[in-house]
Scaffold this active site. Structure first.
Site, PDB file in Angstrom:
ATOM      1  CG  ASP A  91     -98.921  45.993 132.785  1.00  0.00           C
ATOM      2  OD1 ASP A  91    -100.111  46.314 132.817  1.00  0.00           O
ATOM      3  OD2 ASP A  91     -98.195  46.128 131.780  1.00  0.00           O
ATOM      4  CD  GLU A 122    -102.923  47.454 127.894  1.00  0.00           C
ATOM      5  OE1 GLU A 122    -102.485  48.616 127.834  1.00  0.00           O
ATOM      6  OE2 GLU A 122    -102.199  46.457 128.112  1.00  0.00           O
ATOM      7  CD  GLU A 123     -99.662  44.337 128.184  1.00  0.00           C
ATOM      8  OE1 GLU A 123     -99.076  45.083 127.378  1.00  0.00           O
ATOM      9  OE2 GLU A 123     -99.581  44.472 129.414  1.00  0.00           O
TER      10      GLU A 123
END
Length: 333
Positions: A91, A122-123
């Site tokens: 990921d 994104e995280e």
């Protein structure tokens, strides 16, 4: 890009610490690599010297996309048998390497209508995707990469992240009657959530939540005047329904502040692919200008974010072929 080159590129990405906020070095590597292959590359600026990487050789009709930031803690790559370990192996740096390999095959075959979009952040709230959504694009399809075990996503849950704040009154702990414990209020608020019947959906299943962060107090011998907790809900419908239930359940014990909202989405599917529904969310809701969304990637979410994150090398290789098949389908649509 053969298997050896694919793994080498994935490891080069993994071996750079790009936990959210530290993405610039890996972005530079991606941009430099793609320019070396002959792609036109733009580095779209973000805050704090970070950037997204956008690549094309013509006018893209289909864009492959994923993110290159990772959750902490960073740990470098290692190859053990058929498994590639390291932060981001699953990921989503392994995914990114497979997408580059598939796009390169298309470019070498003469395609000029395939693009690449790789984003930061994104995280921790998808700030990279939000900025990317302002980029002018001709894309009709967006093939997003997240760990789906090489299955095509049908739908993903949304997110509602809320912050609870409890307020009390400080006092010496030998005289608790003179104070008011914010921590005890917070405990009451959080325990009350166990009794709530959260919304359900036939496709996405049940709403679930986790208590991700807690803090409060200043010392063991002081009645705490404040306490804070952050909750992450995986939603299956309108987040406001969850927020209303949350507010009703905690009553006067705490106040609620909205931190992040991402809606659940349904995705474009293609005949002949194994499909699944996923309980996580992605950048896709923030990239709606890039075309009809598809979701697929090697690796399992069960290993993502873990202390021994890994992906099977054969799954990376298979993903290259699957991305190629999706490109062919979308480009012929």
């Amino acid at each position: 890009m053969d298997q050896v080159a694919l793994v080498a590129f994935a490891r080069a990405l993994i071996d750079i610490d790009s936990t959210t906020g530290r993405e610039q070095e890996v972005a530079s590597l991606i941009a430099r690599t793609l320019r070396g292959f002959g792609w036109h590359v733009d580095e779209q600026p973000l805050a704090d010297g970070r950037c997204n990487v956008i690549a094309r050789v013509g006018e893209p009709k289909v864009v492959l996309s994923t993110h290159f930031d990772c959750v902490p803690p960073f740990f470098p790559s290692r190859l053990e048998g058929s498994r590639l370990y390291g932060r981001g192996s699953c990921d989503a740096k392994g995914i990114l390497a497979a997408q580059v390999a598939a796009a390169e095959l298309a470019r070498i075959a003469g395609r000029r209508d395939v693009g690449l979009l790789f984003v930061a952040g994104e995280e921790r709230g998808s700030d990279g995707a939000m900025v990317a959504n302002t980029w002018p694009t001709t894309s009709k399809f967006l093939i997003n990469g997240e760990p789906t075990e090489n299955r095509l996503g049908v739908a993903t849950k949304g997110v509602y992240r809320g912050r609870l704040t409890a307020t009390g009154r400080a006092a010496h702990s030998s005289l608790p009657e003179l104070g008011e414990s914010a921590i005890e209020k917070m405990i009451d608020a959080l325990v009350s959530l166990r009794e709530v019947e959260w919304p359900t959906n036939q496709l996405l299943g049940s709403t679930n939540y986790s208590i991700g962060l807690m803090s409060g107090g200043v010392a063991p011998n002081v009645i705490p005047a404040s306490a804070v907790a952050e909750l992450m809900f995986r939603t299956v419908g309108d987040y406001r329904d969850v927020r209303d239930q949350l507010t009703d359940a905690i009553g006067s014990c705490a106040t609620v502040e909205d931190i992040l909202v991402v809606p659940p989405i349904t995705l474009h599917i293609v005949p002949g692919f194994e499909t699944a529904v996923f309980g996580y969310t992605t950048d896709v809701p923030f990239l709606d200008t890039w075309g009809a969304p598809l979701l697929l990637g090697p690796g399992s979410v069960t290993t993502a974010h873990t202390d021994d994150e890994w992906v099977e090398v054969p799954d990376l290789v298979r993903a290259v072929a699957l991305y190629g098949a999706l490109l062919d389908h979308c480009l012929s649509a």
